[in-house]
Design a protein around this motif. Structure first.
Motif, PDB file in Angstrom:
ATOM      1  N   MET A   1       0.859  -1.091   0.111  1.00 62.31           N
ATOM      2  CA  MET A   1       0.188  -0.029   0.121  1.00 62.31           C
ATOM      3  C   MET A   1       0.964   1.327   0.261  1.00 62.31           C
ATOM      4  SD  MET A   1      -3.437  -0.569  -0.256  1.00 62.31           S
ATOM      5  CE  MET A   1      -3.872   0.960   0.516  1.00 62.31           C
ATOM      6  N   LEU A   2       0.713   1.951  -0.910  1.00 66.03           N
ATOM      7  CA  LEU A   2       1.712   3.308  -0.833  1.00 66.03           C
ATOM      8  C   LEU A   2       0.732   4.247  -1.236  1.00 66.03           C
ATOM      9  CD1 LEU A   2       4.526   1.848  -3.572  1.00 66.03           C
ATOM     10  CD2 LEU A   2       4.347   2.031  -1.094  1.00 66.03           C
ATOM     11  N   GLU A   3       1.398   5.503  -1.102  1.00 67.26           N
ATOM     12  CA  GLU A   3       0.583   6.902  -1.278  1.00 67.26           C
ATOM     13  C   GLU A   3       1.415   7.670  -2.209  1.00 67.26           C
ATOM     14  OE1 GLU A   3      -1.805   9.491   1.690  1.00 67.26           O
ATOM     15  OE2 GLU A   3       0.243  10.052   1.676  1.00 67.26           O
ATOM     16  N   SER A   4       0.998   8.475  -3.195  1.00 71.96           N
ATOM     17  CA  SER A   4       1.845   9.235  -3.966  1.00 71.96           C
ATOM     18  C   SER A   4       1.066  10.631  -3.887  1.00 71.96           C
ATOM     19  CB  SER A   4       1.304   8.779  -5.419  1.00 71.96           C
ATOM     20  OG  SER A   4       0.096   8.850  -5.842  1.00 71.96           O
ATOM     21  N   VAL A   5       1.942  11.638  -4.462  1.00 73.99           N
ATOM     22  CA  VAL A   5       1.659  13.013  -4.065  1.00 73.99           C
ATOM     23  C   VAL A   5       2.123  13.822  -5.271  1.00 73.99           C
ATOM     24  CG1 VAL A   5       3.551  13.935  -2.511  1.00 73.99           C
ATOM     25  CG2 VAL A   5       1.328  14.982  -2.589  1.00 73.99           C
ATOM     26  N   GLY A   6       1.552  14.986  -5.865  1.00 75.83           N
ATOM     27  CA  GLY A   6       1.852  15.734  -6.983  1.00 75.83           C
ATOM     28  C   GLY A   6       1.020  16.956  -6.878  1.00 75.83           C
ATOM     29  N   PHE A   7       1.355  17.880  -7.843  1.00 78.73           N
ATOM     30  CA  PHE A   7       0.699  18.947  -7.852  1.00 78.73           C
ATOM     31  C   PHE A   7      -0.170  18.909  -9.150  1.00 78.73           C
ATOM     32  CE2 PHE A   7       4.164  20.264  -5.044  1.00 78.73           C
ATOM     33  CZ  PHE A   7       3.494  20.669  -4.133  1.00 78.73           C
ATOM     34  N   GLU A   8      -1.383  19.037  -9.297  1.00 72.49           N
ATOM     35  CA  GLU A   8      -2.349  18.766 -10.369  1.00 72.49           C
ATOM     36  C   GLU A   8      -2.264  20.040 -10.983  1.00 72.49           C
ATOM     37  OE1 GLU A   8      -7.099  18.817 -11.302  1.00 72.49           O
ATOM     38  OE2 GLU A   8      -6.210  19.276  -9.371  1.00 72.49           O
ATOM     39  N   ALA A   9      -1.966  20.016 -12.577  1.00 70.86           N
ATOM     40  CA  ALA A   9      -1.744  21.068 -13.507  1.00 70.86           C
ATOM     41  C   ALA A   9      -2.631  22.305 -13.574  1.00 70.86           C
ATOM     42  CB  ALA A   9      -1.334  20.328 -14.918  1.00 70.86           C
ATOM     43  N   GLN A  10      -3.971  21.472 -13.471  1.00 68.36           N
ATOM     44  CA  GLN A  10      -4.973  22.394 -13.861  1.00 68.36           C
ATOM     45  C   GLN A  10      -5.079  23.498 -12.677  1.00 68.36           C
ATOM     46  OE1 GLN A  10      -8.495  20.585 -14.925  1.00 68.36           O
ATOM     47  NE2 GLN A  10      -9.336  22.158 -16.429  1.00 68.36           N
ATOM     48  N   ASN A  11      -5.181  22.879 -11.531  1.00 62.19           N
ATOM     49  CA  ASN A  11      -5.539  24.094 -10.210  1.00 62.19           C
ATOM     50  C   ASN A  11      -4.282  24.102  -9.303  1.00 62.19           C
ATOM     51  OD1 ASN A  11      -8.227  24.158 -11.004  1.00 62.19           O
ATOM     52  ND2 ASN A  11      -8.471  22.111 -10.264  1.00 62.19           N
ATOM     53  N   ASP A  12      -3.054  23.591  -9.770  1.00 60.29           N
ATOM     54  CA  ASP A  12      -1.904  23.440  -9.092  1.00 60.29           C
ATOM     55  C   ASP A  12      -2.291  23.173  -7.627  1.00 60.29           C
ATOM     56  OD1 ASP A  12      -0.406  24.668 -11.145  1.00 60.29           O
ATOM     57  OD2 ASP A  12      -0.682  26.880 -10.651  1.00 60.29           O
ATOM     58  N   THR A  13      -3.063  22.545  -7.389  1.00 61.61           N
ATOM     59  CA  THR A  13      -3.256  22.013  -6.002  1.00 61.61           C
ATOM     60  C   THR A  13      -2.713  20.527  -5.842  1.00 61.61           C
ATOM     61  OG1 THR A  13      -5.378  21.115  -6.967  1.00 61.61           O
ATOM     62  CG2 THR A  13      -5.512  23.144  -5.581  1.00 61.61           C
ATOM     63  N   GLU A  14      -2.260  20.517  -4.544  1.00 64.48           N
ATOM     64  CA  GLU A  14      -1.532  19.054  -4.233  1.00 64.48           C
ATOM     65  C   GLU A  14      -2.771  17.979  -4.214  1.00 64.48           C
ATOM     66  OE1 GLU A  14       0.814  18.659  -0.430  1.00 64.48           O
ATOM     67  OE2 GLU A  14      -0.722  16.908  -0.197  1.00 64.48           O
TER      68      GLU A  14
END
Lengths: 193, 248
Positions: free
Chosen positions: A106-119
């Motif tokens: 079980m893993l988590e991932s994170v990044g910044f969505e391009a459209q809204n710049d939100t995490e």
């Protein structure tokens, strides 16, 4: 000081966006397609590396990608290391070979969505499959990266803290969500810098 | 006890790690950094604070992943139940086969949870395979049920693994909390040795902040309610005390 302060949003001058994570005071791990164009690294002036939770910009110095990415653009080699001017005071996560080949975790991932710049944080069961050239591919039925999250870390919590298992790559529709970061891949990338 | 005459009053062990970091560890660290000639001591405390923060984040992550794994397992269980119902319906055209595969009825096959559900599906599949003749549409239902069982098994294993990881990380967090306290005691001794004439100030630096409810993370107690059966003043009734306001 917290590890998530080492998350980076990478913006290109052609308005494409990606994510990345500091793995040392001078190295940002990301996806190769985020920092290259037609296989070749983008000029450094065309990259803005925003350390979002510190409201600071990192200054890129060099970009390293695997030779197989330059020659054939193989998805399995969509990984890059960007050397930046040293940044201290970041809570750096350790890079670790999780999950083991043919195993799931079980893993988590994170990044910044391009459209809204939100995490964005996505999680689920991730399986590690070994590719023909020994590369470790991460598959999941539970989530797929959203545009802009490419290069963001896939990570796990262990007794010693947060460990980066790999990075997210472009959504392919096949369940392939990322690449596992192994010591040999890192050594190969470091040798390019 | 005179200020500085004994060990510092560190935060209680019941305090959450987050509150320990925010209310005690980080303010203490920033004060220690301001003391000249105490850089080495501050560096050791900083290392302990970082380790505590790391393990806190790891535990929080494990909690999130445990919840997610449980939710995925619950979803897989629902899919498996749906496929059991589909198999039951597919076998409806042959009452004999249906009774052989579901001897205790559909409800008994739907009842098990988690790994037990997987075992029940395996039993159903074996029973279908054993039956001499099965309706044509049962083959597709059987295949889908087998897939659902595989997914459910994966989900249950993932949920079990995340539980184990959570226990490991929680244990590591407790260990790190103890290490932090030890580090604080050592740092206190070292600073006292460095500043022997300022024991009071050093003690105030290391003592936990005096706050109501500190250490438990609980809100302030509400005011006491009137005693049950208390006598009302002559000429007053409970109804009159409402002053025309009605409870909603």
């Amino acid at each position: 000081m917290s590890w998530w302060e080492s998350l980076v949003q990478i913006r290109r001058n052609d308005l494409e966006k990606g994510s990345g994570v500091f793995i040392s005071e001078t190295e940002v791990l990301t996806a190769a397609h985020v920092v290259t164009q037609d296989g070749a690294p983008l000029p450094l002036a065309k990259l803005t590396m925003d350390i979002r939770y510190q409201s600071l910009l990192a200054v890129p110095v060099a970009v390293a990608v695997l030779p197989s990415w330059i020659t054939s653009g193989l998805t399995a080699s969509d990984i890059a290391l960007v050397r930046v001017e040293a940044r201290s005071g970041l809570g750096l996560p350790t890079v670790f070979g999780v999950p083991a080949p043919s195993a799931s975790a079980m893993l988590e991932s994170v990044g910044f969505e391009a459209q809204n710049d939100t995490e964005q944080r996505l999680s689920g069961s991730v399986q590690c499959r070994v590719g023909p050239a020994g590369e470790r591919l991460l598959y999941s039925k539970d989530f797929a990266p959203i545009g802009g999250m490419s290069g963001g870390p896939v990570y796990v919590g262990l007794a010693s803290g947060i460990h980066v298992a790999g990075i997210l790559i472009r959504e392919s529709g096949s369940g392939l969500i990322g690449l596992s970061v192994t010591a040999s891949v890192l050594a190969q990338l470091r040798s390019q810098l | 006890m005179k200020p500085g005459g004994g060990p510092p009053r560190l935060p209680g062990v019941g305090q959450s790690t987050q509150s320990l970091l925010d209310d005690y560890a980080k303010p203490l660290l920033s004060e220690l950094r301001r003391i000249r000639a105490a850089e080495a001591i501050a560096a050791r405390v900083e290392q302990a604070v970082r380790a505590l923060e790391n393990v806190l984040h790891a535990r929080e992550l494990c909690e999130r992943l445990t919840l997610r794994a449980d939710a995925l397992a619950a979803d897989a269980e629902l899919v498996a139940e749906e496929q059991i119902r589909a198999l039951f319906a597919a076998l409806a055209s042959d009452a004999g086969v249906q009774a052989a595969v579901f001897p205790e009825g559909l409800g008994a096959s739907l009842a098990p949870r988690g790994q037990l559900q997987v075992s029940e599906i395996e039993r159903l599949l074996a029973a279908v395979a054993k039956s001499p003749s099965t309706p044509l549409n049962a083959a597709a239902a059987t295949a889908r049920l087998a897939m659902a069982a595989t997914t459910l098994l994966e989900r249950c294993s993932a949920a079990a693994r995340t539980q184990v990881a959570l226990v490991d990380v929680s244990t590591a967090e407790q260990h790190q909390r103890r290490s932090f306290r030890t580090q604080c005691h050592e740092a206190y001794g070292a600073i006292i040795a460095l500043l022997p004439n300022r024991r009071g100030k050093v003690a105030r630096l290391f003592n936990r902040p005096e706050r109501e409810g500190a250490g438990l993370g609980l809100p302030a107690a509400p005011p006491p309610t009137p005693r049950v059966g208390a006598r009302l003043a002559p000429g007053k009734s409970k109804a009159r005390k409402m002053d025309g306001r009605r409870a909603r």
